[in-house]
Design a protein around this motif. Structure first.
Motif, mmCIF file in Angstrom:
data_model
loop_
_atom_site.group_PDB
_atom_site.id
_atom_site.type_symbol
_atom_site.label_atom_id
_atom_site.label_comp_id
_atom_site.label_asym_id
_atom_site.label_seq_id
_atom_site.Cartn_x
_atom_site.Cartn_y
_atom_site.Cartn_z
ATOM 1 N N PRO A 94 0.824 -1.209 0.000
ATOM 2 C CA PRO A 94 0.000 0.000 0.000
ATOM 3 C C PRO A 94 0.861 1.264 0.000
ATOM 4 O O PRO A 94 1.784 1.402 0.786
ATOM 5 N N GLY A 95 0.600 2.123 -0.979
ATOM 6 C CA GLY A 95 1.302 3.394 -1.070
ATOM 7 C C GLY A 95 2.566 3.384 -1.906
ATOM 8 O O GLY A 95 3.161 4.428 -2.130
ATOM 9 N N GLN A 96 3.012 2.191 -2.393
ATOM 10 C CA GLN A 96 4.216 2.159 -3.228
ATOM 11 C C GLN A 96 4.201 0.946 -4.153
ATOM 12 O O GLN A 96 3.977 -0.172 -3.734
ATOM 13 N N VAL A 97 4.484 1.206 -5.423
ATOM 14 C CA VAL A 97 4.624 0.174 -6.439
ATOM 15 C C VAL A 97 5.946 0.427 -7.143
ATOM 16 O O VAL A 97 6.277 1.562 -7.452
ATOM 17 N N GLU A 98 6.699 -0.648 -7.390
ATOM 18 C CA GLU A 98 8.004 -0.522 -8.042
ATOM 19 C C GLU A 98 8.122 -1.574 -9.137
ATOM 20 O O GLU A 98 7.728 -2.719 -8.949
ATOM 21 N N ILE A 99 8.662 -1.168 -10.284
ATOM 22 C CA ILE A 99 8.899 -2.096 -11.386
ATOM 23 C C ILE A 99 10.362 -1.994 -11.797
ATOM 24 O O ILE A 99 10.891 -0.898 -11.980
ATOM 25 N N GLN A 100 10.975 -3.150 -11.946
ATOM 26 C CA GLN A 100 12.323 -3.246 -12.517
ATOM 27 C C GLN A 100 12.164 -3.961 -13.843
ATOM 28 O O GLN A 100 11.728 -5.107 -13.900
ATOM 29 N N VAL A 101 12.482 -3.274 -14.929
ATOM 30 C CA VAL A 101 12.368 -3.840 -16.272
ATOM 31 C C VAL A 101 13.689 -4.513 -16.617
ATOM 32 O O VAL A 101 14.758 -3.937 -16.407
ATOM 33 N N ALA A 102 13.620 -5.731 -17.139
ATOM 34 C CA ALA A 102 14.827 -6.471 -17.511
ATOM 35 C C ALA A 102 15.636 -5.672 -18.531
ATOM 36 O O ALA A 102 15.083 -5.091 -19.462
ATOM 37 N N GLY A 103 16.934 -5.615 -18.317
ATOM 38 C CA GLY A 103 17.814 -4.915 -19.241
ATOM 39 C C GLY A 103 17.910 -3.417 -19.001
ATOM 40 O O GLY A 103 18.613 -2.716 -19.724
ATOM 41 N N GLU A 104 17.207 -2.916 -18.017
ATOM 42 C CA GLU A 104 17.266 -1.487 -17.700
ATOM 43 C C GLU A 104 17.754 -1.306 -16.273
ATOM 44 O O GLU A 104 17.418 -2.093 -15.391
ATOM 45 N N ASP A 105 18.529 -0.274 -16.037
ATOM 46 C CA ASP A 105 19.013 -0.001 -14.693
ATOM 47 C C ASP A 105 17.990 0.754 -13.856
ATOM 48 O O ASP A 105 18.002 0.664 -12.632
ATOM 49 N N ASP A 106 17.128 1.518 -14.522
ATOM 50 C CA ASP A 106 16.158 2.336 -13.801
ATOM 51 C C ASP A 106 15.057 1.482 -13.185
ATOM 52 O O ASP A 106 14.653 0.469 -13.737
#
Length: 194
Positions: free
Chosen positions: A87-99
């Motif tokens: 709740p209150g935070q969602v994070e995505i790490q995309v393969a091949g990207e540092d961001d």
């Protein structure tokens, strides 16, 4: 393809910051499903629009209001994205990207990444075969097929699997909105201890 898969996978995220007040269940099975807090599933997802079709594998682990969803695609199940939220935070790490992409809600993250959004927060209920109890819906259920309309989406549970005696969860569902169709084929449900 990656951006579209990310967008649709955000549709499947749970972003409930407060558990809604649940209506009285119609059946004992429904009461059990409403109370499922810790579970995981493996599925195949296909996203179809007029101009294209994409496929991926999905692993979703839900623990209370926290979740972890990984997407893989291709012949070697290469990682596409890892999504984590509470709740209150969602994070995505995309393969091949540092961001890493971070937002307060899945809808806000989808808007930031794709420039459009979907009613993401309802899907935690939809994948379990229930309309979001915190929002209005229209039931169109026929004989053995659960079918309802909610938030402009047409959700059909096409097939169920028994995960333990007396408890069935969807094994195949279709979610449609305008020219977008999302098919989910769930190969495994696992209920985890609270």
């Amino acid at each position: 393809m990656r951006r579209l898969l990310l967008g649709i996978s955000l549709l499947l995220l749970s972003a409930c910051s407060v558990s809604p007040r649940l209506p009285a269940p119609d059946t004992q099975e429904q009461a059990f499903i409403y109370q499922m807090n810790n579970w995981s599933m493996d599925a195949r997802i296909s996203i179809n629009r007029e101009e294209r079709s994409d496929n991926a594998r999905l692993n979703w682990k839900q623990k209370q209001d926290d979740y972890r969803i990984s997407l893989t695609a291709g012949p070697f199940n290469q990682s596409v994205a890892l999504m984590q939220g509470r709740p209150g935070q969602v994070e995505i790490q995309v393969a091949g990207e540092d961001d890493r992409y971070v937002a307060r809600t899945p809808e806000a993250l989808m808007q930031a990444i794709l420039g459009w959004n979907l009613p993401v927060s309802h899907a935690v209920w939809w994948v379990r075969g229930l309309p979001d109890p915190g929002q209005p819906h229209e039931s169109l259920t026929a004989d053995t097929q659960q079918h309802f309309l909610q938030a402009g989406w047409d959700i059909k549970i096409l097939r169920y699997q028994e995960i333990e005696p007396g408890t069935r969860l969807p094994s195949r569902l279709r979610m449609m909105h305008n020219d977008l169709t999302v098919n989910l084929v769930i190969s495994r449900w696992q209920l985890n201890d609270d």
